[in-house]
Design a protein around this motif. Structure first.
Motif, PDB file in Angstrom:
ATOM      1  N   ALA A  56       0.848  -1.200   0.000  1.00  0.00           N
ATOM      2  CA  ALA A  56       0.000   0.000   0.000  1.00  0.00           C
ATOM      3  C   ALA A  56       0.880   1.246   0.000  1.00  0.00           C
ATOM      4  O   ALA A  56       2.067   1.183   0.320  1.00  0.00           O
ATOM      5  CB  ALA A  56      -0.898   0.003   1.233  1.00  0.00           C
ATOM      6  N   ARG A  57       0.288   2.333  -0.359  1.00  0.00           N
ATOM      7  CA  ARG A  57       1.019   3.605  -0.475  1.00  0.00           C
ATOM      8  C   ARG A  57       0.773   4.450   0.757  1.00  0.00           C
ATOM      9  O   ARG A  57      -0.259   4.302   1.443  1.00  0.00           O
ATOM     10  CB  ARG A  57       0.544   4.331  -1.738  1.00  0.00           C
ATOM     11  CG  ARG A  57       0.885   3.611  -3.011  1.00  0.00           C
ATOM     12  CD  ARG A  57      -0.266   3.604  -4.003  1.00  0.00           C
ATOM     13  NE  ARG A  57       0.078   2.822  -5.199  1.00  0.00           N
ATOM     14  CZ  ARG A  57      -0.618   2.866  -6.327  1.00  0.00           C
ATOM     15  NH1 ARG A  57      -1.659   3.673  -6.424  1.00  0.00           N
ATOM     16  NH2 ARG A  57      -0.265   2.127  -7.355  1.00  0.00           N
ATOM     17  N   PHE A  58       1.701   5.372   1.011  1.00  0.00           N
ATOM     18  CA  PHE A  58       1.571   6.283   2.149  1.00  0.00           C
ATOM     19  C   PHE A  58       2.468   7.496   1.914  1.00  0.00           C
ATOM     20  O   PHE A  58       3.261   7.522   0.962  1.00  0.00           O
ATOM     21  CB  PHE A  58       1.954   5.582   3.460  1.00  0.00           C
ATOM     22  CG  PHE A  58       3.322   4.963   3.450  1.00  0.00           C
ATOM     23  CD1 PHE A  58       3.501   3.661   3.000  1.00  0.00           C
ATOM     24  CD2 PHE A  58       4.437   5.677   3.883  1.00  0.00           C
ATOM     25  CE1 PHE A  58       4.773   3.078   2.979  1.00  0.00           C
ATOM     26  CE2 PHE A  58       5.701   5.095   3.870  1.00  0.00           C
ATOM     27  CZ  PHE A  58       5.867   3.794   3.409  1.00  0.00           C
ATOM     28  N   ARG A  59       2.303   8.525   2.791  1.00  0.00           N
ATOM     29  CA  ARG A  59       3.115   9.733   2.670  1.00  0.00           C
ATOM     30  C   ARG A  59       4.469   9.478   3.327  1.00  0.00           C
ATOM     31  O   ARG A  59       4.516   9.052   4.490  1.00  0.00           O
ATOM     32  CB  ARG A  59       2.405  10.912   3.362  1.00  0.00           C
ATOM     33  CG  ARG A  59       1.070  11.232   2.738  1.00  0.00           C
ATOM     34  CD  ARG A  59       0.422  12.463   3.364  1.00  0.00           C
ATOM     35  NE  ARG A  59      -0.955  12.615   2.878  1.00  0.00           N
ATOM     36  CZ  ARG A  59      -1.268  13.092   1.685  1.00  0.00           C
ATOM     37  NH1 ARG A  59      -0.299  13.478   0.844  1.00  0.00           N
ATOM     38  NH2 ARG A  59      -2.532  13.192   1.288  1.00  0.00           N
ATOM     39  N   ASP A 195       4.323   2.869  -7.546  1.00  0.00           N
ATOM     40  CA  ASP A 195       3.548   3.305  -6.372  1.00  0.00           C
ATOM     41  C   ASP A 195       3.966   4.694  -5.903  1.00  0.00           C
ATOM     42  O   ASP A 195       3.580   5.114  -4.806  1.00  0.00           O
ATOM     43  CB  ASP A 195       3.793   2.335  -5.189  1.00  0.00           C
ATOM     44  CG  ASP A 195       3.226   0.954  -5.437  1.00  0.00           C
ATOM     45  OD1 ASP A 195       3.787  -0.008  -4.879  1.00  0.00           O
ATOM     46  OD2 ASP A 195       2.222   0.844  -6.175  1.00  0.00           O
ATOM     47  N   ILE A 205      -4.352  10.103  -1.566  1.00  0.00           N
ATOM     48  CA  ILE A 205      -3.293   9.133  -1.862  1.00  0.00           C
ATOM     49  C   ILE A 205      -3.879   8.132  -2.859  1.00  0.00           C
ATOM     50  O   ILE A 205      -4.885   7.480  -2.535  1.00  0.00           O
ATOM     51  CB  ILE A 205      -2.836   8.396  -0.577  1.00  0.00           C
ATOM     52  CG1 ILE A 205      -2.351   9.398   0.480  1.00  0.00           C
ATOM     53  CG2 ILE A 205      -1.746   7.388  -0.909  1.00  0.00           C
ATOM     54  CD1 ILE A 205      -2.020   8.767   1.823  1.00  0.00           C
ATOM     55  N   THR A 208      -4.654   1.829  -3.325  1.00  0.00           N
ATOM     56  CA  THR A 208      -4.631   1.217  -1.993  1.00  0.00           C
ATOM     57  C   THR A 208      -3.613   1.947  -1.135  1.00  0.00           C
ATOM     58  O   THR A 208      -2.454   2.054  -1.515  1.00  0.00           O
ATOM     59  CB  THR A 208      -4.221  -0.274  -2.099  1.00  0.00           C
ATOM     60  OG1 THR A 208      -5.129  -0.927  -2.973  1.00  0.00           O
ATOM     61  CG2 THR A 208      -4.239  -0.934  -0.723  1.00  0.00           C
ATOM     62  N   HIS A 209      -4.091   2.516  -0.024  1.00  0.00           N
ATOM     63  CA  HIS A 209      -3.182   3.314   0.790  1.00  0.00           C
ATOM     64  C   HIS A 209      -3.463   3.124   2.273  1.00  0.00           C
ATOM     65  O   HIS A 209      -4.503   2.601   2.665  1.00  0.00           O
ATOM     66  CB  HIS A 209      -3.275   4.790   0.411  1.00  0.00           C
ATOM     67  CG  HIS A 209      -4.636   5.379   0.633  1.00  0.00           C
ATOM     68  ND1 HIS A 209      -5.623   5.354  -0.345  1.00  0.00           N
ATOM     69  CD2 HIS A 209      -5.194   5.988   1.711  1.00  0.00           C
ATOM     70  CE1 HIS A 209      -6.704   5.941   0.136  1.00  0.00           C
ATOM     71  NE2 HIS A 209      -6.484   6.324   1.378  1.00  0.00           N
ATOM     72  N   THR A 227      -4.987  11.641   6.860  1.00  0.00           N
ATOM     73  CA  THR A 227      -4.650  11.069   5.548  1.00  0.00           C
ATOM     74  C   THR A 227      -4.821  12.082   4.429  1.00  0.00           C
ATOM     75  O   THR A 227      -3.976  12.222   3.554  1.00  0.00           O
ATOM     76  CB  THR A 227      -5.574   9.858   5.269  1.00  0.00           C
ATOM     77  OG1 THR A 227      -5.605   9.022   6.424  1.00  0.00           O
ATOM     78  CG2 THR A 227      -5.088   9.071   4.062  1.00  0.00           C
ATOM     79  N   ILE A 241       4.576  10.592  -2.164  1.00  0.00           N
ATOM     80  CA  ILE A 241       3.829   9.396  -1.786  1.00  0.00           C
ATOM     81  C   ILE A 241       4.548   8.205  -2.400  1.00  0.00           C
ATOM     82  O   ILE A 241       4.969   8.277  -3.562  1.00  0.00           O
ATOM     83  CB  ILE A 241       2.376   9.488  -2.316  1.00  0.00           C
ATOM     84  CG1 ILE A 241       1.568  10.514  -1.510  1.00  0.00           C
ATOM     85  CG2 ILE A 241       1.683   8.130  -2.286  1.00  0.00           C
ATOM     86  CD1 ILE A 241       0.319  10.994  -2.199  1.00  0.00           C
ATOM     87  N   SER A 243       5.734   3.631  -1.604  1.00  0.00           N
ATOM     88  CA  SER A 243       5.433   2.338  -0.963  1.00  0.00           C
ATOM     89  C   SER A 243       6.754   1.698  -0.539  1.00  0.00           C
ATOM     90  O   SER A 243       7.822   2.087  -1.018  1.00  0.00           O
ATOM     91  CB  SER A 243       4.728   1.417  -1.965  1.00  0.00           C
ATOM     92  OG  SER A 243       5.654   0.986  -2.960  1.00  0.00           O
TER      93      SER A 243
END
Ligand SMILES: C[C@@H](NC(=O)[C@@H](C)NC(=O)CCCC[C@H](NC(=O)C[NH3+])C(=O)[O-])C(=O)O
Length: 351
Positions: A56-59, A195, A205, A208-209, A227, A241, A243
């Motif tokens: 999953a992706r995130f900051r 990603d 984002i 899928t995050h 988020t 952003i 992964s």
């Protein structure tokens, strides 16, 4: 390779500790000669209860600084500027001191005040006041210049987001393109980082995050879902952003010379100590940590509302680790998450 096997139980214990200390979830991905290890504990989102996942992706917060440093160093390698040029040569009149050079920016030695100290003095109100705001890079520099320099340019390490905001302005000036285009054309596409996105000023984002959870300053108050934000307060200092798979690919490719020529990579790896114990160093947009087993790792940490990140590699790129916890403004969570480095790179502690 002299690398001990990763201590996966030790990594899991560090992730569990981060969740015991207040993060809804935590995760780590290790890429190495032994293959890929993926560990995830707790929840991706505290409201839905969806389980944490490494897919999953995130900051990534300040890991963005390494992307920004790579792009600016590529431009320097192409002759568009010199590492010891005064910033004001390329951005006339921007800074109050002609002595501040590009190298000072990338090594946090300019003395430029970090405007986030004022912006986030009160964590949740500060965040809510900028969550949907869009700043120009110039506006962020103006916030920094509202205060005097903290050190004589070049005299000492003084971490400041302002340095990488100015670096972003230089990239836009030298390329004539947007930061998003520069990151995409120079790093994201060449490395197939599917990603990794620089969506500023959009707030979502993609795909899928992970949800981020901001811890209020006042004990006992509920976590704030952070988020959705423009991250405009951070931009080239922290708005990327990505992964775990992509960050492991990125830090490995960097140290293996896929992104920079040797002159620029050597400059990036020229470190100065940032702590009294001589175990933490900063080069150009890159940290080096000397671990207890004698190994040094290269990479960057990230702190953005709702997310702590560590993205590090061995110096030869053989083993890479990205670890993330989805709560911020919680020092013990950050420290616990940092425990994944010793376990992943040093392996089992001697009995
Ligand atoms: C240190 C870290 N820096 C970064 O990643 C940059 C982008 N983040 C910051 O400067 C912290 C901003 C406030 C976060 C907020 N804290 C507060 O608001 C505190 N009052 C939070 O914890 O979410 C790095 O280079 O590793």
């Amino acid at each position: 390779s002299g690398l001990a096997e990763p201590d996966l139980e030790g990594v899991r214990a560090a992730l569990l500790r981060a969740t015991e200390l207040g993060a809804p979830g935590a995760m780590a991905r290790i890429d190495g000669p032994e293959g890929v290890s993926r560990l995830a504990v707790g929840e991706r989102d505290a409201d839905t209860g969806l389980p944490m996942t490494t897919r999953a992706r995130f900051r990534v917060g300040s890991v963005t600084k390494t992307f920004t440093s790579v792009v600016l160093l590529q431009l320097i390698g192409e002759g568009a500027a010199g590492l010891d040029d005064p910033v004001n040569r390329h951005l006339p009149g921007l800074l109050p001191d002609d002595r501040i050079t590009l190298r000072h920016l990338l090594s946090h030695r300019s003395g430029l005040w970090d405007y986030t100290n004022d912006m986030f003095a009160r964590t949740v109100p500060g965040f809510e006041s900028v969550r949907d705001r869009v700043f120009s890079l110039q506006e962020l520099v103006d916030l920094s210049l509202s205060r005097p320099l903290t050190v004589e340019p070049g005299s000492a390490y003084a971490y400041s987001n302002s340095n990488f905001v100015v670096a972003g302005m230089l990239i836009e000036r030298l390329t004539g393109a947007s930061l998003a285009d520069a990151y995409r054309e120079r790093i994201i596409q060449p490395l197939d980082l599917d990603d990794t996105f620089y969506v500023h000023p959009r707030t979502r984002i993609p795909g899928t995050h992970i949800s981020g959870h901001l811890t209020p300053d006042e004990a006992g108050l509920p976590l704030v879902d952070s988020t959705r934000q423009t991250a405009s307060w951070a931009q080239s200092a922290g708005a990327m952003i990505s992964s775990p798979a992509d960050l492991n690919r990125f830090v490995g490719a960097l140290t293996e010379g896929e992104l920079l020529g040797t002159e620029q990579l050597d400059a990036m790896l020229t470190m100065t100590p940032t702590d009294a114990t001589n175990t933490r160093f900063y080069g150009l947009g890159l940290r080096r940590y000397a671990l207890s087993c004698g190994l040094s790792v290269l990479g960057h940490t990230g702190t953005v509302q709702g997310f702590y990140t560590y993205a590090f590699t061995t110096e030869d790129g053989e083993r890479r680790l990205t670890a993330m916890a989805n709560a911020s403004n919680n020092g013990p969570v950050n420290t616990a998450l940092g425990g994944t480095l010793e376990a992943a790179f040093c392996g089992e502690r001697p009995a």
